[in-house]
Design a protein around this motif. Structure first.
Motif, mmCIF file in Angstrom:
data_model
loop_
_atom_site.group_PDB
_atom_site.id
_atom_site.type_symbol
_atom_site.label_atom_id
_atom_site.label_comp_id
_atom_site.label_asym_id
_atom_site.label_seq_id
_atom_site.Cartn_x
_atom_site.Cartn_y
_atom_site.Cartn_z
ATOM 1 N N TYR A 180 -18.335 -25.538 16.221
ATOM 2 C CA TYR A 180 -17.414 -25.757 17.339
ATOM 3 C C TYR A 180 -16.869 -24.419 17.847
ATOM 4 N N GLY A 181 -17.340 -24.002 19.044
ATOM 5 C CA GLY A 181 -16.883 -22.756 19.655
ATOM 6 C C GLY A 181 -17.553 -21.507 19.133
ATOM 7 N N GLY A 182 -18.593 -21.653 18.293
ATOM 8 C CA GLY A 182 -19.225 -20.460 17.729
ATOM 9 C C GLY A 182 -20.588 -20.773 17.119
ATOM 10 N N GLY A 183 -20.939 -19.987 16.093
ATOM 11 C CA GLY A 183 -22.223 -20.158 15.435
ATOM 12 C C GLY A 183 -23.401 -19.755 16.301
ATOM 13 N N PHE A 184 -23.240 -18.688 17.085
ATOM 14 C CA PHE A 184 -24.254 -18.301 18.070
ATOM 15 C C PHE A 184 -25.438 -17.593 17.407
ATOM 16 N N ASP A 185 -26.624 -17.819 17.956
ATOM 17 C CA ASP A 185 -27.862 -17.194 17.506
ATOM 18 C C ASP A 185 -28.500 -16.499 18.706
ATOM 19 N N PRO A 186 -28.717 -15.169 18.651
ATOM 20 C CA PRO A 186 -29.292 -14.477 19.809
ATOM 21 C C PRO A 186 -30.662 -15.007 20.209
ATOM 22 N N ASN A 187 -31.386 -15.620 19.274
ATOM 23 C CA ASN A 187 -32.703 -16.175 19.585
ATOM 24 C C ASN A 187 -32.628 -17.476 20.378
ATOM 25 N N GLN A 188 -31.411 -18.015 20.536
ATOM 26 C CA GLN A 188 -31.205 -19.230 21.338
ATOM 27 C C GLN A 188 -30.346 -18.946 22.567
ATOM 28 N N SER A 189 -29.979 -17.685 22.761
ATOM 29 C CA SER A 189 -29.095 -17.320 23.870
ATOM 30 C C SER A 189 -29.835 -17.389 25.200
ATOM 31 N N PHE A 190 -29.066 -17.538 26.271
ATOM 32 C CA PHE A 190 -29.638 -17.545 27.616
ATOM 33 C C PHE A 190 -29.659 -16.125 28.167
ATOM 34 N N SER A 191 -30.762 -15.780 28.863
ATOM 35 C CA SER A 191 -30.867 -14.496 29.547
ATOM 36 C C SER A 191 -31.357 -14.752 30.960
ATOM 37 N N GLY A 192 -30.548 -14.371 31.952
ATOM 38 C CA GLY A 192 -30.887 -14.629 33.348
ATOM 39 C C GLY A 192 -29.631 -14.930 34.141
ATOM 40 N N ASP A 193 -29.760 -15.761 35.182
ATOM 41 C CA ASP A 193 -28.641 -16.117 36.055
ATOM 42 C C ASP A 193 -28.397 -17.621 36.008
ATOM 43 N N ILE A 194 -27.122 -18.002 36.069
ATOM 44 C CA ILE A 194 -26.716 -19.402 36.151
ATOM 45 C C ILE A 194 -25.692 -19.534 37.271
ATOM 46 N N THR A 195 -25.816 -20.610 38.063
ATOM 47 C CA THR A 195 -24.872 -20.845 39.162
ATOM 48 C C THR A 195 -24.679 -22.344 39.385
ATOM 49 N N ASP A 196 -23.688 -22.677 40.202
ATOM 50 C CA ASP A 196 -23.454 -24.052 40.680
ATOM 51 C C ASP A 196 -23.343 -25.057 39.544
ATOM 52 N N VAL A 197 -22.519 -24.758 38.546
ATOM 53 C CA VAL A 197 -22.324 -25.671 37.419
ATOM 54 C C VAL A 197 -21.238 -26.687 37.769
ATOM 55 N N HIS A 198 -21.590 -27.961 37.655
ATOM 56 C CA HIS A 198 -20.641 -29.057 37.888
ATOM 57 C C HIS A 198 -20.795 -30.082 36.774
ATOM 58 N N LEU A 199 -19.667 -30.684 36.357
ATOM 59 C CA LEU A 199 -19.685 -31.708 35.317
ATOM 60 C C LEU A 199 -18.790 -32.858 35.735
ATOM 61 N N TRP A 200 -19.329 -34.084 35.631
ATOM 62 C CA TRP A 200 -18.608 -35.312 35.969
ATOM 63 C C TRP A 200 -18.493 -36.192 34.733
#
Length: 217
Positions: A147-167
């Motif tokens: 919860y809120g952590g436990g990050f792995d660089p081999n699963q990280s995103f690399s690039g651009d992200i935009t227009d995020v919406h959640l309903w």
């Protein structure tokens, strides 16, 4: 490096993740009514990576993979709802181009559908009767293995992200098509890209978007 929480209109902006990193992420602040029993997330991403990547990660205190959109490889999208997983094949996945994605899920019958670049998957069942309670941790750029952590660089995103919406509901196919085509649509009521509260950690930049070519004129 951790930046303070910012609330802003990110229209025609992108989050750029330029590095393979185990720290770079964007955490969203969302006002959520409890419990959550239906969700739709829409977003656009652009990446040249062919390795596994996390696109959208929502964790709750009792489940790190509560609502996770993940790409284990090119052409495969993996949906997680409260730990259960489903692989979707046969949808567009354009490396080095913009991809517009929407994922809908309703716990009542478990029906879930993934849309990419105007094409949709078959309707599948995932996470029937699941509910999300507790404050959600919503993160871009990393897969939360805790919860809120436990990050792995081999699963990280690399690039651009935009227009995020959640309903907190399943939006209609027409609304999804409006989003996919860059037309006007009703923004997310949990996350709204046009009025977003977020905190950046690590190397993440806010840059001009090149998704809408009309923005150059």
């Amino acid at each position: 490096m951790l930046h303070s929480t910012v609330s802003t209109d990110l229209s025609e902006k992108v989050f750029t993740f330029p590095l393979d990193s185990g720290t770079a992420n964007v955490k969203f602040t969302a006002n959520v009514e409890q419990p959550m029993t239906a969700l739709t997330v829409c977003m656009r991403f652009h990446s040249t990576k062919t390795r596994a990547q996390s696109l959208f990660s929502l964790a709750i205190p009792s489940e790190s993979n509560a609502f996770l959109l993940y790409k284990p490889s090119v052409g495969v999208y993996r949906l997680h709802v409260k730990g259960a997983a489903l692989d979707i094949n046969g949808l567009p996945d354009e490396t080095g181009e913009w991809n517009s994605v929407c994922w809908t899920w309703d716990s009542t019958d478990g029906l879930t559908t993934l849309w990419v670049n105007g094409k949709r998957s078959a309707r599948k069942i995932l996470g029937r009767a699941a509910t999300f309670t507790g404050s959600p941790s919503i993160i871009l750029g990393q897969d939360q293995d805790s919860y809120g952590g436990g990050f792995d660089p081999n699963q990280s995103f690399s690039g651009d992200i935009t227009d995020v919406h959640l309903w907190n509901r399943v939006i209609s196919p027409c609304e999804i098509r409006f989003f996919m085509e860059g037309n006007a649509f009703t923004p997310g009521n949990i996350l709204n890209w046009n009025n977003l509260q977020y905190t950046i950690s690590g190397t993440v930049h806010v840059e001009k978007s090149d998704f809408d070519k009309l923005s150059c004129y």
